[in-house]
Design an enzyme around this catalytic site. Structure first.
Site, PDB file in Angstrom:
ATOM      1  N   GLU A  45       0.832  -1.207   0.000  1.00 25.22           N
ATOM      2  CA  GLU A  45       0.000   0.000   0.000  1.00 25.22           C
ATOM      3  C   GLU A  45       0.868   1.260   0.000  1.00 25.22           C
ATOM      4  OE1 GLU A  45      -3.507   1.839   2.927  1.00 25.22           O
ATOM      5  OE2 GLU A  45      -2.065   0.393   3.722  1.00 25.22           O
ATOM      6  N   LYS A 113      -9.365   2.670  -2.198  1.00 24.66           N
ATOM      7  CA  LYS A 113      -9.653   2.189  -0.842  1.00 24.66           C
ATOM      8  C   LYS A 113     -11.020   2.684  -0.376  1.00 24.66           C
ATOM      9  CE  LYS A 113      -7.169   1.679   3.585  1.00 24.66           C
ATOM     10  NZ  LYS A 113      -5.903   2.048   4.259  1.00 24.66           N
ATOM     11  N   CYS A 149      -5.561  -2.905   2.435  1.00 21.73           N
ATOM     12  CA  CYS A 149      -5.308  -2.857   3.876  1.00 21.73           C
ATOM     13  C   CYS A 149      -6.600  -2.961   4.693  1.00 21.73           C
ATOM     14  CB  CYS A 149      -4.515  -1.603   4.237  1.00 21.73           C
ATOM     15  SG  CYS A 149      -3.703  -1.716   5.855  1.00 21.73           S
ATOM     16  N   SER A 292      24.415   6.553  32.267  1.00 17.97           N
ATOM     17  CA  SER A 292      24.402   6.924  33.683  1.00 17.97           C
ATOM     18  C   SER A 292      24.846   5.807  34.623  1.00 17.97           C
ATOM     19  CB  SER A 292      22.988   7.353  34.071  1.00 17.97           C
ATOM     20  OG  SER A 292      22.110   6.237  34.015  1.00 17.97           O
ATOM     21  N   VAL A 295      19.765   1.293  34.218  1.00 17.96           N
ATOM     22  CA  VAL A 295      19.296   0.260  33.308  1.00 17.96           C
ATOM     23  C   VAL A 295      18.754   0.837  32.004  1.00 17.96           C
ATOM     24  CG1 VAL A 295      16.964   0.153  34.289  1.00 17.96           C
ATOM     25  CG2 VAL A 295      17.954  -1.885  33.247  1.00 17.96           C
ATOM     26  N   ASN A 373      17.166  19.796  39.002  1.00 23.79           N
ATOM     27  CA  ASN A 373      16.924  19.915  37.562  1.00 23.79           C
ATOM     28  C   ASN A 373      18.048  20.645  36.849  1.00 23.79           C
ATOM     29  OD1 ASN A 373      14.543  18.497  37.616  1.00 23.79           O
ATOM     30  ND2 ASN A 373      13.243  20.311  37.767  1.00 23.79           N
TER      31      ASN A 373
END
Length: 554
Positions: A45, A113, A149, A292, A295, A373
């Site tokens: 498409e 379509k 689609c 840092s 994780v 901050n």
């Protein structure tokens, strides 16, 4: 009357706006189809413009250029198979999402379509006009039906095509990934094959576009839903499908049946492909990020290395006096395991200069979140300076939990051009790190084995902007927070729904409030890979200023 029909399925990756490049891709695929003696080559498409082009497709100069490119492409593809390709089409003062059949040097047929999706990331009712239900088109003496689609998700289009003589269905798609999407597709396509009694070819594009990844996974079903072909997910590839005429009608011959990876691998692959294509399509070759020792940044670093290679990734540690020795060790270990360039840029002098500059204005006021901050924004400034100087895109590293509740500093750690983990809750970040340590695939450019050491995953998360700070000082523990966000964001639920699920009213109200007041931050945040149906951006469009809160039970 022919008893065999060969369709070349081109699961390719267009670039939005690169009409010439997309046409060249289509022509190269057509040459392969011609060499394979195909009768028809099919592309996805809106392939000529790339998808999803959003409002760009309404620009007259743009869709006119695409239509002209389709006519030129038809003239290039004279001596060989017919081509079916997606392209916008304007006529009668209306603009359609069209599927063009190029044959004998001309545009022989147009499919328009009919059902225009108008939810989640799709806004086609605003962009396109709906086409009328139509019949199949002819390729030689074979009649092909092509619901486009969304049309394939509704029974009326396919039934109309079957009733008007279609002998099989070829459904071109620009269908982006969300977790569990393949099952949804299979269910719809099986229904179409059962209802019509026809073979169904589900053709999807591949590649990333902004926040979305089109995950390929093209497949073919025979009547009743029997799987004949399964192409790989995510990879660009070209496959030749043979159909054979039988006493019961056309049937697809069995071909390759690629295995589908589990959801953890698919999510990780989406984050890799989204970043890889975002960089490639926007002209960047290298990235940098603040590493840092936590994780989130470790996972983003791994994704970046797997996407573009360690030689193209710069990781920067920007410590303050609150950065622990443990974090310094963990960040360096991750950088070494991944093999990236690693810079060490302390922020103490810069922070002191800013503090001294502001001291006359802040005299008599206690230190608070403002000073925290400043550290984050100074890091953002330094990283953006490196991005400008080295021509490397800055990646931001906030997970969905943080993005949801605003646990991030605007113009600080939110700085960046792309966020691979924007739609990944913190609890899934932990598990994704473990998955990456245990798994390696040939599409990953990074090293095999443990790239994120266990201490990074297992230690209590902390922004390290003050002494002995933990995320749990400001937020519910992540298993609770993420479960609440699943209800409030992903399920569009209320505080009452959270309480019914066993959570405390006070926690649910606090999280709901944080979600609403953080909308202004998300409005200014970097795009990121979409993994769910409720990703922050087009999937969830909320007002920035909003006083609604769930009513209290009486």
């Amino acid at each position: 009357m022919a008893d065999r029909f060969r369709v070349t399925l081109a699961q390719l990756n267009p670039v939005v706006g690169d009409i010439t490049g997309n046409a060249d891709q289509a022509f190269a695929a057509w040459e392969q189809a011609r060499a394979a003696h195909a009768d028809l080559i099919a592309l996805p498409e809106m392939f000529l413009t790339g998808y999803n082009a959003q409002d760009l497709v309404m620009k007259p100069a743009f869709h006119t250029a695409a239509m002209n490119a389709a006519k030129t492409l038809a003239q290039r593809c004279v001596d060989g198979p017919a081509m079916a390709i997606g392209c916008p089409w304007a006529e009668g003062g209306k603009l359609y999402n069209a599927y063009l059949i190029l044959k004998d040097g001309d545009i022989a047929s147009k499919v328009l379509k009919h059902h225009l999706p108008n939810e989640t990331v799709f806004d086609e009712v605003r962009v396109f006009d709906a086409g009328q239900l139509g019949g199949p088109y002819a390729v030689g003496d074979v009649r092909v039906g092509s619901p486009i689609c969304e049309d394939g998700w509704h029974e009326d289009v396919s039934e109309t095509l079957e009733e008007t003589g279609a002998e099989f269905l070829l459904i071109p798609n620009g269908s982006p990934y969300f977790r569990g999407k393949m099952d949804v597709r299979f269910n719809h396509m099986v229904a179409r094959s059962v209802e019509t009694g026809l073979p169904v070819i589900y053709l999807n594009m591949a590649g990333g576009q902004d926040d979305q990844v089109f995950d390929g996974g093209t497949f073919v079903l025979n009547p009743g839903g029997a799987l004949a072909v399964q192409m790989p997910v995510f990879d660009t590839c070209i496959s030749h499908l043979d159909l054979e005429r039988t006493a019961e009608g056309w049937r697809a011959l069995d071909g390759e049946k690629a295995s589908l990876p589990d959801v953890w691998e698919q999510d990780y692959r989406v984050m890799v492909e989204a970043l890889r294509d975002y960089l490639r399509k926007s002209g960047f070759e290298k990235v940098l990020l603040g590493l840092s020792g936590g994780v989130d940044s470790a996972l983003v670093a791994a994704i970046a290395v797997d996407a573009i290679g360690a030689q193209n990734v710069r990781c920067v540690m920007l410590p303050s006096e609150y950065t622990s020795a443990e974090s310094l060790d963990d960040a360096e270990a991750v950088a070494k395991a991944l093999g990236v360039h690693y810079d060490y840029v302390p922020i103490s002098e810069g922070r002191a200069a800013i503090t001294n500059t502001l001291a006359p204005l802040f005299a008599g006021r206690d230190a608070d979140l403002t000073e925290e901050n400043i550290q984050s924004r100074l890091r953002g400034l330094l990283l953006m300076a490196m991005s400008n100087k080295f021509g490397e895109m800055l990646l931001t590293t906030g997970n969905k939990s943080e993005v949801a509740v605003g646990y991030a500093t605007i113009y600080g750690d939110m700085n960046g051009g792309y966020n691979p983990i924007k739609d990944l809750y913190k609890t899934r970040v932990f598990e994704t790190c473990r998955w990456r340590n245990a798994n390696h695939r040939n599409w990953m450019m990074g090293p095999a084995g443990e790239v994120i050491r266990p201490n990074v995953i297992d230690k209590p998360p902390s922004a390290e902007l003050r002494d002995d700070q933990k995320d749990s000082d400001s937020l519910p523990d992540y298993p609770v927070l993420d479960a609440l966000l699943e209800i409030l964001v992903d399920q569009d639920g209320s505080v009452a729904d959270c309480v019914a699920a066993g959570f405390e009213d006070v926690d649910a109200r606090r999280v709901e409030h944080l979600v609403y007041i953080s909308e202004y931050k998300r409005f200014q945040s970097a795009p990121g890979a979409r993994l769910t149906q409720r990703a922050f951006w087009l999937d969830r469009r909320y007002p920035i200023v909003n006083r609604w809160r769930s009513p209290r039970e009486t």
